[in-house]
Design a protein around this motif. Structure first.
Motif, PDB file in Angstrom:
ATOM      1  N   SER A   1       0.685  -1.112   0.110  1.00  0.00           N
ATOM      2  CA  SER A   1      -0.078  -0.060  -0.058  1.00  0.00           C
ATOM      3  C   SER A   1       1.030   1.295  -0.177  1.00  0.00           C
ATOM      4  O   SER A   1       0.548   2.510  -0.672  1.00  0.00           O
ATOM      5  N   GLU A   2       1.811   1.171   0.731  1.00  0.00           N
ATOM      6  CA  GLU A   2       2.690   2.472   0.719  1.00  0.00           C
ATOM      7  C   GLU A   2       3.503   2.645  -0.684  1.00  0.00           C
ATOM      8  O   GLU A   2       3.724   3.922  -1.032  1.00  0.00           O
TER       9      GLU A   2
ATOM     10  N   TYR B   1       0.870   4.202  -3.004  1.00  0.00           N
ATOM     11  CA  TYR B   1       0.475   5.464  -2.703  1.00  0.00           C
ATOM     12  C   TYR B   1       1.530   6.369  -2.869  1.00  0.00           C
ATOM     13  O   TYR B   1       1.341   7.562  -3.417  1.00  0.00           O
ATOM     14  N   GLY B   2       2.788   5.988  -2.577  1.00  0.00           N
ATOM     15  CA  GLY B   2       3.764   6.685  -2.932  1.00  0.00           C
ATOM     16  C   GLY B   2       3.921   7.146  -4.397  1.00  0.00           C
ATOM     17  O   GLY B   2       4.525   8.295  -4.908  1.00  0.00           O
TER      18      GLY B   2
ATOM     19  N   GLN C   1       1.638   9.930  -5.286  1.00  0.00           N
ATOM     20  CA  GLN C   1       2.026  11.105  -4.734  1.00  0.00           C
ATOM     21  C   GLN C   1       3.118  11.696  -5.587  1.00  0.00           C
ATOM     22  O   GLN C   1       3.312  12.722  -5.637  1.00  0.00           O
TER      23      GLN C   1
ATOM     24  N   GLU D   1      -3.636   1.319   5.436  1.00  0.00           N
ATOM     25  CA  GLU D   1      -3.065   2.309   5.573  1.00  0.00           C
ATOM     26  C   GLU D   1      -1.674   2.478   4.698  1.00  0.00           C
ATOM     27  O   GLU D   1      -1.573   1.378   4.002  1.00  0.00           O
ATOM     28  N   ALA D   2      -1.226   3.645   4.422  1.00  0.00           N
ATOM     29  CA  ALA D   2      -0.236   3.581   3.347  1.00  0.00           C
ATOM     30  C   ALA D   2       0.764   4.570   3.702  1.00  0.00           C
ATOM     31  O   ALA D   2       1.454   5.474   2.888  1.00  0.00           O
TER      32      ALA D   2
ATOM     33  N   ALA E   1      -2.724   9.108   4.532  1.00  0.00           N
ATOM     34  CA  ALA E   1      -2.318   8.208   3.493  1.00  0.00           C
ATOM     35  C   ALA E   1      -2.845   6.617   3.570  1.00  0.00           C
ATOM     36  O   ALA E   1      -2.683   6.045   4.257  1.00  0.00           O
TER      37      ALA E   1
ATOM     38  N   ASP F   1      -7.740  14.208  -2.919  1.00  0.00           N
ATOM     39  CA  ASP F   1      -6.793  14.312  -1.707  1.00  0.00           C
ATOM     40  C   ASP F   1      -5.606  13.385  -1.956  1.00  0.00           C
ATOM     41  O   ASP F   1      -4.616  13.261  -1.022  1.00  0.00           O
ATOM     42  N   GLY F   2      -5.499  12.565  -3.175  1.00  0.00           N
ATOM     43  CA  GLY F   2      -4.140  11.869  -3.194  1.00  0.00           C
ATOM     44  C   GLY F   2      -4.713  10.314  -2.920  1.00  0.00           C
ATOM     45  O   GLY F   2      -3.858   9.506  -3.169  1.00  0.00           O
ATOM     46  N   THR F   3      -5.962   9.939  -2.015  1.00  0.00           N
ATOM     47  CA  THR F   3      -6.387   8.529  -1.848  1.00  0.00           C
ATOM     48  C   THR F   3      -6.179   7.649  -3.272  1.00  0.00           C
ATOM     49  O   THR F   3      -7.045   8.191  -3.895  1.00  0.00           O
TER      50      THR F   3
END
Lengths: 138, 182
Positions: A41-42, A45-46, A49, A85-86, A91, A126-128
């Motif tokens: 997930s990180e 998301y990264g 972003q 969670e990210a 995030a 919002d970036g989600t």
């Protein structure tokens, strides 16, 4: 001649029936779809972003198996949703469970690490990042 | 010391008030209807985003195209691959402002007709739009509903002539949801 006509009629009937079946077929269950890649997930998301346009090109439409820690799990008007969670506080990855899949469970415990397979739909205002048509992957 | 304490409390109250002015949802229900007399063509998206600033009237909404669910897989595929090209253009975004903000009493129960003026981006095309919305305030909950009519041609969504009679030229889109403080 009569036999040929009957065979042609039967073939036409079969063809029509097949066409009707294909047209009305429900979308394929996510449980049986082949994944294109696995990612945390990180990482997902990264990527959004860092460069949303590049991430759109790389991930949108791909079937992704994502692993992450459950932030919350909820049911909204009959639709099961899981938030992973990210990394940082705000995030998150939102996953909407597939309505064409029989899910062994639709509620997940906050804090547990799970794997979810779904189609990447892109990022929200919002970036989600959003995964659609999801199913838990064991 | 006492003055400093009150100043800090006032600042905290002010910042909380600013937060309360921003309301929204990520669970907005978006319905798409391109039905013609020959064919029902409907889809639902259960994860639309709406963000509203009650102090300034700024409104933003985004829908991710891949989240639309059709009953038939063929329609879903055609929608994503041939018409909306959702891999190339993953979202549709509305950004605007309520032009009659003084008519909407966010602190008082009631149903208010709002007018939103802004831009709608869809299929890589951005156009100026004026969108009506109904804002309902009841028992502290603010709900939002808007009905839009989109002409496919305005957003360069090409409908092949073979199926032109089966797909409405003007698509109806409804977006609704309960907005909560962020």
């Amino acid at each position: 001649m009569k036999k040929v006509l009957l065979v042609l009629l039967a073939l036409a009937g079969l063809g029509g029936g097949y066409g009707y079946y294909m047209w009305n077929k429900a979308p394929e269950s996510m449980a049986t779809r082949k994944s294109d890649m696995g990612i945390t997930s990180e990482q997902l998301y990264g990527a959004f972003q860092k460069d949303e346009t590049a991430a759109n090109a790389e991930y949108v439409g791909k079937i992704i198996i994502i692993s992450g820690k459950v932030k919350e799990s909820r049911m909204v008007e009959g639709v099961a949703k899981v938030t992973l969670e990210a990394g940082a506080d705000a995030a998150v990855i939102n996953c909407e469970l597939d309505n064409n899949t029989v899910h062994p469970r639709t509620q997940f415990n906050a804090g547990e690490t799970i794997k979810i397979k779904g189609e990447c739909a892109g990022a929200d205002l919002d970036g989600t990042v959003m995964l659609s048509h999801c199913a838990e992957e064991k | 010391m006492k003055k400093l304490f009150f100043a800090a409390m006032a600042l905290l109250a002010f910042s909380l008030q600013i937060d309360a002015q921003k309301i929204g949802t990520k669970d907005a229900k978006v319905q798409f209807d391109a039905s013609s007399p020959l064919e029902p063509i409907k889809a639902t998206n259960n994860s639309g985003t709406v963000a509203l600033n009650t102090a300034t009237g700024d409104v933003a909404a985004r829908v991710l195209i891949k989240n639309f669910i059709f009953k038939q897989s063929t329609m879903q595929e055609h929608f994503n691959e041939n018409y909306l090209e959702s891999t190339k253009f993953p979202n549709s975004t509305l950004k605007g402002k309520i032009t009659n903000l003084s008519d909407v009493k966010f602190g008082t129960d009631g149903t208010y007709n709002a007018k939103i003026k802004g831009t709608l981006e869809m299929h890589g095309v951005t156009k100026d739009v004026e969108v009506p919305a109904v804002i309902t305030v009841k028992d502290g909950v603010t709900s939002f509903k808007s009905d839009l009519k989109i002409a496919c041609a305005d957003y360069k969504i090409a409908i092949p002539s073979v199926v032109a009679d089966k797909i409405a030229k003007d698509v109806k889109i409804t977006i609704e949801g309960a907005l909560k403080a962020n």
